[in-house]
Design a protein around this motif. Structure first.
Motif, PDB file in Angstrom:
ATOM      1  N   TRP A  49      12.544  42.223 -14.184  1.00 22.65           N
ATOM      2  CA  TRP A  49      11.765  43.244 -15.002  1.00 22.65           C
ATOM      3  C   TRP A  49      12.869  43.734 -15.928  1.00 22.65           C
ATOM      4  CZ3 TRP A  49      11.819  48.974 -14.894  1.00 22.65           C
ATOM      5  CH2 TRP A  49      10.984  49.257 -15.660  1.00 22.65           C
ATOM      6  N   HIS A  60       9.175  52.655 -19.948  1.00 21.46           N
ATOM      7  CA  HIS A  60      10.095  52.811 -18.813  1.00 21.46           C
ATOM      8  C   HIS A  60      10.809  51.576 -18.733  1.00 21.46           C
ATOM      9  CE1 HIS A  60       7.886  56.092 -16.899  1.00 21.46           C
ATOM     10  NE2 HIS A  60       6.597  55.467 -17.424  1.00 21.46           N
ATOM     11  N   ASN A  62      14.363  49.272 -16.939  1.00 19.35           N
ATOM     12  CA  ASN A  62      15.283  49.021 -16.049  1.00 19.35           C
ATOM     13  C   ASN A  62      16.526  49.817 -16.221  1.00 19.35           C
ATOM     14  OD1 ASN A  62      17.391  47.600 -14.398  1.00 19.35           O
ATOM     15  ND2 ASN A  62      16.130  45.502 -14.331  1.00 19.35           N
ATOM     16  N   SER A  63      16.909  50.427 -15.303  1.00 16.60           N
ATOM     17  CA  SER A  63      18.072  51.366 -15.522  1.00 16.60           C
ATOM     18  C   SER A  63      19.466  50.570 -15.774  1.00 16.60           C
ATOM     19  CB  SER A  63      18.491  52.106 -14.250  1.00 16.60           C
ATOM     20  OG  SER A  63      18.645  51.208 -13.020  1.00 16.60           O
TER      21      SER A  63
END
Lengths: 121, 109
Positions: A49, A60, A62-63
């Motif tokens: 993702w 939002h 993915n870090s």
């Protein structure tokens, strides 16, 4: 019926910016209830993702990609886009755009066919 | 954000049942009933086969079923058919982000 189609360069040089667009047809991207998403698949590997955007512009990510990533939406064109900066060979993958149903749930009900992006000089 | 854990491969003969496990943590699978499963044939885009742990989208055969216990979700394919041979991925919401499993190759013997 609603369909998604990815477009963009198939070859990107290292350190440059990968830019892809997903065009949504057969339905409006402006309606609520969906997150417009990007997912990638490295060669021979699983799904990863990348991130998603709501019609309002809320995102939002993915870090692991957050510092290099921008996802935007253009409701007038019924498109959303991905920009990934400073790419390396590790960003070589098939990139999918997908529609995620949201609101007391979260799942990807529609997918584009995917576009191969190769990072190479 | 580590990937959910799935077995690399499972196999079964036509007509048999196979079950694929998907193990996460109390921050994802264990907390949210937003587990989904995707079937992917070679060179094709993923296709949704189960959502919200055990809900089947219209058009997906009822031989596909899902369940969850604690931090582990499962997909069962009953009455295995040749066209079920594919890769399967689980996916869980984890509070403003999404995690996929590493994928399981299902082989029909």
């Amino acid at each position: 019926q609603v369909q998604l189609q990815e477009s963009g360069p198939g070859l990107v040089k290292p350190s440059q910016t990968l830019s892809l667009t997903c065009t949504v047809s057969g339905g409006s991207i402006s309606g609520g209830g969906y997150y417009w998403s990007w997912v990638r698949q490295h060669p021979g590997k699983g799904l990863e993702w990348i991130g998603y955007i709501y019609h309002s512009g809320s995102t939002h990510y993915n870090s692991s990609l957050k510092s290099l990533l921008t996802i935007s939406i253009d409701t007038s064109e019924n498109q959303f886009s991905l920009k990934l900066n400073s790419v390396t060979a590790a960003d070589t993958a098939v990139y999918y755009c997908a529609r995620a149903v949201s609101g007391a749930t979260l799942y990807f009900d529609l997918w584009g066919r995917g576009t191969q992006v190769t990072v190479s000089s | 954000q580590s990937a959910l854990t799935q077995p690399r491969s499972v196999s079964g003969s036509p007509g048999q049942s196979v079950t694929i496990s998907c193990t996460g943590t109390s921050s994802d699978v264990g907390t949210y009933n937003y587990v989904s499963w995707y079937q992917q044939h070679p060179g094709k885009a993923p296709k949704l086969v189960i959502y919200d742990v055990n809900q089947r989208p219209s058009g997906v055969p009822d031989r596909f079923s899902g369940s969850k216990s604690g931090n582990t979700a499962s997909l069962t394919i009953s009455g295995l058919q040749a066209e079920d041979e594919a890769d399967y991925y689980c996916c869980s919401y984890a509070g403003n982000f999404v995690i996929f499993g590493g994928g399981t190759e299902v082989t029909v013997l």
